[in-house]
Scaffold this active site. Structure first.
Site, PDB file in Angstrom:
ATOM      1  N   SER A 227       0.840  -1.192   0.000  1.00 25.52           N
ATOM      2  CA  SER A 227       0.000   0.000   0.000  1.00 25.52           C
ATOM      3  C   SER A 227       0.885   1.256   0.000  1.00 25.52           C
ATOM      4  O   SER A 227       1.733   1.408  -0.876  1.00 25.52           O
ATOM      5  CB  SER A 227      -0.959  -0.059   1.190  1.00 25.52           C
ATOM      6  N   ASP A 453      -8.645  -4.254  -6.344  1.00 22.20           N
ATOM      7  CA  ASP A 453      -8.202  -3.494  -5.172  1.00 22.20           C
ATOM      8  C   ASP A 453      -8.998  -2.199  -5.037  1.00 22.20           C
ATOM      9  O   ASP A 453      -9.033  -1.390  -5.962  1.00 22.20           O
ATOM     10  CB  ASP A 453      -6.714  -3.165  -5.314  1.00 22.20           C
ATOM     11  N   HIS A 483      -7.518  -5.624  -0.869  1.00 23.28           N
ATOM     12  CA  HIS A 483      -6.375  -4.714  -0.908  1.00 23.28           C
ATOM     13  C   HIS A 483      -5.092  -5.521  -0.841  1.00 23.28           C
ATOM     14  O   HIS A 483      -4.749  -6.080   0.200  1.00 23.28           O
ATOM     15  CB  HIS A 483      -6.480  -3.750   0.273  1.00 23.28           C
TER      16      HIS A 483
END
Length: 514
Positions: A227, A453, A483
């Protein structure tokens, strides 16, 4: 994304690059040399601090390996490495394989910005057992986070009120209230964390990582960024391309977008995830309790949020489930397909007037524990975002873009659009429109994008690979939900990532896993 009401425009975008005069580092400074040579005092890990989220000390790994913690000293201001220092909290589990097979330390950043790596790594440690055969697993609280000179803003009581407020104003009075509350929050950050706010940019954290590499005894940085951690890794590769060993970016931030463009992309990403959830729920053999068709599911969610805007329902006593908290809870549940069952139960109960499950999901996103204590993830998230992101958005700018945001997502559009005003009166100027991640001369970096995602839309992986430069970014696609890709346990993804980190053999660019 700890809090979609305070996005980094896509919560995870835009960073800064320090003045070019700093890019070469400060190796000639005597304090810098001392810091490079420092010895870490590894010892048993304490229980996480309140700013890290609290809880118990990490349990040993299944093979009995203990977690160890230490504190590294780093310059407060990297432009003045001989000045004040801060402590950066680290955690590690030693490699399980033979010493002659050990490659080095594998450094993790799990995202945010604002997430504590000291608490996250033990939570996921078992997932990396294969990697631990040849690496010490290491993570850290980035500067401004947790025990690493964590920034502070409002207290727990104030945060309860702040995070319950209406983040999607419908009229001038509500807009005024939102702006007033945002100004108060930002002023609290400036008052309580004045010394740290100018020094929490992603470039600062990247420089900390290169110091960490040297202190850990590695000639090259071995890195796994997830991320926001992919942005941090990209900035590191730009600043120190020759120091990159093997690196993997999973759940990839798009480095080519401004905060506004990122917010819009995230609106589309969360809407896609909600569409996929609704399709999945109504395609099951048993009845979907929250709607008869995918559109019915989404219509009922929209109706619930509209109702909560004027009339909250009981949540976690004594708090009520507001529209803001419900939207946060829904967003949190879309981070993993494993959470979809909780979203279904939470919606089903909310339709009957019980908002507890959606509020617990919202609390999880915001770093609030069952005792009503907050970690500093909200404060750190906002501080890094606003220090990194140069653009400052006005109410008029948001209002002009609202139709496009609403078209992108009837559920999340307003929420993410209004989040753009969060940095408008921040005490520290933002550094750049976008991060510079160009990394000519770097070793290959494996860039893994997930087509479903919500928080870091799939398109960002291709753009990151391109931005890293020819011969550097190696793109891998995972056709999945949630995610990130590695934690999906997909065998194809695991084989590609583990294979590269353990042997140095990258998969063919363009490989697709499903």
């Amino acid at each position: 994304m700890p809090n979609p009401s305070r996005p980094r425009a896509a919560v995870l975008t835009a960073t800064a690059v320090l003045l070019s005069s700093l890019a070469a580092g400060c190796g000639g400074d005597s304090r810098d040399e001392d810091l490079t040579a420092q010895k870490l005092n590894w010892k048993d890990c304490p229980a996480p601090s309140p700013s890290e989220g609290g809880g118990n000390a990490p349990s040993p790994l299944p093979d009995g390996a203990e977690w160890e913690c230490a504190t590294m000293r780093a310059p407060l201001d990297w432009s003045d490495p001989g000045g004040d220092t801060i402590g950066v909290a680290l955690i590690r589990a030693r490699a399980s394989g033979a010493e002659n097979r050990r490659i080095g330390s594998l450094l993790f950043n799990f995202g945010g910005p604002g997430g504590s790596g000291v608490t996250a790594l033990p939570a996921f440690g078992e997932e990396y057992a294969t990697l631990r055969t040849r690496y010490d697993l290491v993570s850290f609280d980035p500067r401004g986070v947790g025990r690493s000179a964590g920034v502070r803003c409002e207290n727990d009581r104030q945060l309860d009120a702040y995070l319950q407020q209406d983040m999607t104003p419908d009229d001038a009075a509500e807009r005024g209230t939102l702006l007033d509350n945002t100004e108060k929050f930002n002023a609290a950050c400036a008052e309580k964390s004045k010394k740290m706010l100018p020094h929490v940019r992603t470039t600062d954290a990247a420089r900390d990582m290169d110091l960490m590499r040297q202190v850990l005894g590695d000639d090259r940085l071995y890195y796994f960024g997830i991320s926001y951690g992919t942005e941090l890794g990209g900035v590191y590769a730009h600043l120190f391309p020759k120091n990159v060993g093997r690196a993997v970016f999973d759940a990839v931030v798009d480095p080519t977008r401004t905060p506004e463009q990122s917010a819009l992309g995230q609106a589309r990403g969360f809407q896609l995830a909600l569409d996929n959830y609704a399709e999945d729920c109504t395609s099951e053999t048993e009845d979907c309790p929250v709607g008869d068709t995918p559109q019915d599911v989404k219509d009922r969610i929209a109706a619930l949020l509209k109702s909560l805007d004027g009339k909250p329902i009981p949540g976690v006593f004594p708090r009520e489930l507001t529209q803001t908290a419900a939207t946060n809870g829904i967003a949190q549940s879309l981070y993993s397909k494993d959470f979809w069952e909780y979203l279904t139960e939470g919606l089903d109960r909310a339709y009957d007037g019980d908002g507890r499950i959606l509020m617990l999901l919202s609390d999880s996103m915001n770093g609030r524990n069952e005792n009503g204590e907050y970690s500093n993830i909200i404060a750190a998230n906002v501080s890094v975002n606003c220090a990194d992101d140069k653009p400052r958005y006005s109410v008029a700018q948001v209002e002009r873009r609202l139709p496009e945001f609403r078209a992108a997502s009837p559920v999340f559009g307003d929420f993410l659009a209004w989040g753009m005003v969060g940095c408008t009166d921040w005490a520290v100027p933002g550094a750049a429109d976008r991060p510079d991640v160009s990394a000519a001369g770097s070793a290959p970096i494996l860039v893994v994008g997930n087509t479903g995602d919500p928080a870091t839309p799939y398109e960002g992986a291709h753009r990151m690979a391109d931005a890293l430069g020819k011969g550097v970014g190696v793109e891998l696609t995972y056709k999945g939900q949630g995610h990130g890709a590695y934690d999906s346990k997909n065998t194809c993804v695991r084989a590609a990532v583990d294979g590269y980190l353990l042997t140095g053999r990258a998969p063919t660019a363009g490989t697709v896993c499903s």
